[in-house]
Design an enzyme around this catalytic site. Sequence first.
Site, short mmCIF file in Angstrom:
data_model
loop_
_atom_site.label_atom_id
_atom_site.label_comp_id
_atom_site.label_asym_id
_atom_site.label_seq_id
_atom_site.Cartn_x
_atom_site.Cartn_y
_atom_site.Cartn_z
N GLN A 37 0.83 -1.21 0.00
CA GLN A 37 0.00 0.00 0.00
C GLN A 37 0.86 1.26 0.00
OE1 GLN A 37 -2.22 -0.48 3.68
NE2 GLN A 37 -0.37 -1.24 4.66
N ASP A 143 0.53 -12.42 6.85
CA ASP A 143 -0.90 -12.41 6.57
C ASP A 143 -1.67 -12.99 7.76
OD1 ASP A 143 -3.51 -12.99 5.66
OD2 ASP A 143 -2.82 -13.24 3.61
N ASP A 161 -8.32 -5.26 13.53
CA ASP A 161 -8.23 -3.84 13.21
C ASP A 161 -7.94 -3.70 11.72
OD1 ASP A 161 -7.99 -1.13 13.28
OD2 ASP A 161 -6.20 -1.07 14.53
#
Length: 286
Positions: A37, A143, A161
């Site tokens: 990201q 992961d 979260d």
Amino acid sequence: MDSMKKGWFSEFGQLWPGQTFSLECEEVLFEGKSEYQHVLAFKSKTYGNVLVLDGVIQATEKDEFAYQEMFAHLALCSHPDPKKVLVIGGGDGGVLREINKHSGVEKVVICEIDQMVIDTSKKFLPEMAKGFDDPRVELYLGDGCKYLESKKQEYDVIIVDSSDPVDGGPAESLFEQPFYQHLKDALRPNGLVVTQAECQWIHLGIIGNLVKFSKKLFPHVEYAYTTIPSYPCGQIGFLLASLGDSCKVPKRKIDETQTKYYNSEIHSASFVLPNFVKNEIYKEVQ
């Protein structure tokens, strides 16, 4: 950065079309692209330092406690004696900081996939990232979904979260029933899960679907929320799914001199929903 123009950061998102939230930026502190990201940290004029992932605000120094405290303490104070806790996501360390306030917790495992999030938070959000410093915390860099698959009856509390379920995004599978089955399998008897569950003003469909399939797996499924001005519509919710009792009344108390937002009264009050929300998300289970 398309989101940063004329000294202002503006948050645009697939899940809140037609609206945006903006903060005046004094300085860009960090910008990078990890394997997973886009990561941005900037100093705002009024909200302190801000962490942004893929254009979406994750935390600001001004109001992060309203989210971190409610996320952690709603769950841990709903369990009579939590010893082992799993956190999926939460690489900024804020939820860890709050879990660490529970002296009875013996071990906390956090699964965070992106080292850049951790490093950026430690540098620019140290009051949150200090959650990693507790010796009870163990980091699994990878992961969280894959980590869960091999875990059976290991945890008293699991906190997910996650980011938002954008189409094709990394969190999309975290809002689907197979993932919740893995969560259930990883819980000890009377354990419970709390997950990030979006905003009642704009995501009733997502919330209702979560409640519907979670009710097939857990005897108690309840939605609570907190107010936080830097999140869309100034509000975000939590889905609490328990193998034990209802989470609406706290079973334990925390030292409330350590919290800015959470207390036992607001714990119970956070489950009280407006009629338009209650009637929509619980319509399939009434």
